[in-house]
Each structure stands twice: as structure tokens, then as C-alpha cells.
Design a protein around this motif. Structure first.
Motif, short mmCIF file in Angstrom:
data_model
loop_
_atom_site.label_atom_id
_atom_site.label_comp_id
_atom_site.label_asym_id
_atom_site.label_seq_id
_atom_site.Cartn_x
_atom_site.Cartn_y
_atom_site.Cartn_z
N PRO A 78 0.89 -1.53 0.13
CA PRO A 78 0.14 0.16 0.17
C PRO A 78 0.55 1.32 0.30
CG PRO A 78 -0.83 -1.66 2.00
CD PRO A 78 0.33 -2.13 1.42
N TYR A 121 -1.52 4.17 7.72
CA TYR A 121 -1.74 2.50 7.72
C TYR A 121 -0.87 1.88 8.80
CZ TYR A 121 -1.54 -2.31 5.38
OH TYR A 121 -1.03 -3.43 5.12
N TRP A 131 -5.60 7.34 -0.35
CA TRP A 131 -4.15 5.70 -0.43
C TRP A 131 -4.65 4.34 -1.51
CZ3 TRP A 131 -0.34 3.91 3.41
CH2 TRP A 131 -0.17 5.34 4.31
N PHE A 165 -4.22 0.45 -2.30
CA PHE A 165 -3.89 -0.69 -1.38
C PHE A 165 -3.65 -1.77 -3.11
CE2 PHE A 165 -5.13 1.95 1.58
CZ PHE A 165 -4.36 1.36 2.76
N PRO A 187 -8.81 -1.28 4.95
CA PRO A 187 -7.62 -1.43 5.85
C PRO A 187 -7.93 -0.32 7.31
CG PRO A 187 -7.40 -0.49 3.65
CD PRO A 187 -8.99 -0.80 3.19
N TYR A 241 -5.19 -1.88 -8.26
CA TYR A 241 -5.22 -0.95 -6.10
C TYR A 241 -6.53 -0.53 -6.22
CZ TYR A 241 -0.03 -0.92 -6.21
OH TYR A 241 0.99 -1.23 -6.82
#
Length: 181
Positions: A4, A50, A63, A65, A77, A122
Motif C-alpha cells: 500500500p 496504515y 491511499w 492498496f 484497511p 489497486y
């Protein structure tokens, strides 16, 4: 290994330097303002995001991931994810994947319409309180405790860097908001 990464950092400080952190640390000297601001950044970095102790974002930030290489379910997350999209990333820019869909659940999402090659795919999202005004007072007080402790104890004061009393106070203040993955 795909990891991430933060796309957009939070904007601004959780606490104002003048009138809040300076008052908490009882500082009148204007030359210590930069030092106190650095301590706030360190305290937020310790708690935030994170890898932070809190396990969630304090101020709004974006973000990315990596989606699982197999399967279609993914644990979220952070507890307050929003603005989620499935996108490909070429190392420079994100591109939405046509036909990809996200079905949100309580603490996970089900993904559909994913390409067979998921190596650059992602889940992008935003998490965190939209403004400092929305950040709970417990979290703000935990930051104050850390800043005050570090300001008063600029050298190694205890093994591990933070006294047991301060650590207990910080842990107690953040525990209602801590997210465990």
C-alpha cells in the motif's frame, strides 16, 4: 512485493500551534514554535495512517492498496473508507478500470469486473476526518500529551522513549478509535 502507498497526504495540522500546543507546553518563546511543530508532526506520524499505532487516518488522505492477485474479496484497511475506486497504476498515474465494481460490506469489499492480470490493480480510497474540527478530542489530547512529553524530555528520558505514564495515557485516549487489522 506490492505494498500500500499514500497517494495524497493530509493537509494542515491537527492542532493549531498558537493558542493550543504552545499553551499546552507553556511556551512563550517564539523560537520554540518550529520545535513544537516538529513534535506534532512526529506524534501524528506515530499514530496516523496504515503503519500508525492508531491503525486509521486522522486527517483525510488518499491511499492505494493492491487488490488480491486471486479471489475477489478484500478487507478494508481503515474503518472509515470512502470514495473507493478500482484503478490501474502504471507508476505515474491512475486510470479507472472500466466495468470494475465494488460491493461494500461491513469491514470488507467484494470486487468484480477485475482484469485477469491484477499486478498493477489497486483499490484507491480516502480515509480520515475531513477537517481538524472533526477529529475527536481524545485523539487531540493524545497528540498534546506526546508533544508535551517530548518538549520537556528532549533527550532519552526512559527506555523506549516515552514514559509508562504518558504511554498509558496515550493508549487510553486512543483506544476507542484504534482499528485492529
Amino acid at each position: 512485493m506490492r505494498r500500500p502507498f499514500q497517494i495524497t497526504a493530509p493537509v494542515g495540522d491537527v492542532l493549531p500551534l498558537d493558542g493550543d500546543l504552545k499553551a499546552h507546553t507553556r511556551v512563550d518563546d517564539p523560537t520554540d514554535g518550529a520545535l513544537i511543530a516538529n513534535y506534532q508532526r512526529a506524534a501524528v506520524a506515530l499514530l496516523d495512517g496504515y503503519t500508525g499505532t492508531l491503525g486509521r487516518c486522522i486527517l483525510a488522505q488518499a491511499w492505494a492498496f493492491p487488490v488480491p492477485l486471486a479471489g475477489c474479496e478484500m478487507c478494508l484497511p481503515f474503518p472509515d473508507c470512502r470514495g473507493m475506486e478500482i484503478q490501474s497504476y502504471d507508476g505515474a498515474a491512475f486510470t479507472p478500470i472500466a466495468g470494475a465494481a465494488i460491493l461494500p460490506g461491513f469491514d470488507r469489499v467484494t470486487l468484480s469486473g477485475l482484469p485477469s492480470d491484477r499486478s498493477n490493480v489497486y483499490l484507491t480510497l480516502t480515509a480520515g476526518w475531513p477537517s481538524p474540527a472533526g477529529v475527536p478530542h481524545n485523539l487531540k489530547q493524545a497528540i498534546r500529551l506526546l508533544v508535551g512529553h517530548w518538549y520537556e524530555n528532549r533527550e532519552a528520558a526512559t527506555a523506549g522513549g516515552v514514559s509508562a505514564e504518558i504511554q498509558f495515557g496515550v493508549d487510553t485516549l486512543i483506544s476507542p478509535f484504534r482499528s485492529v487489522r
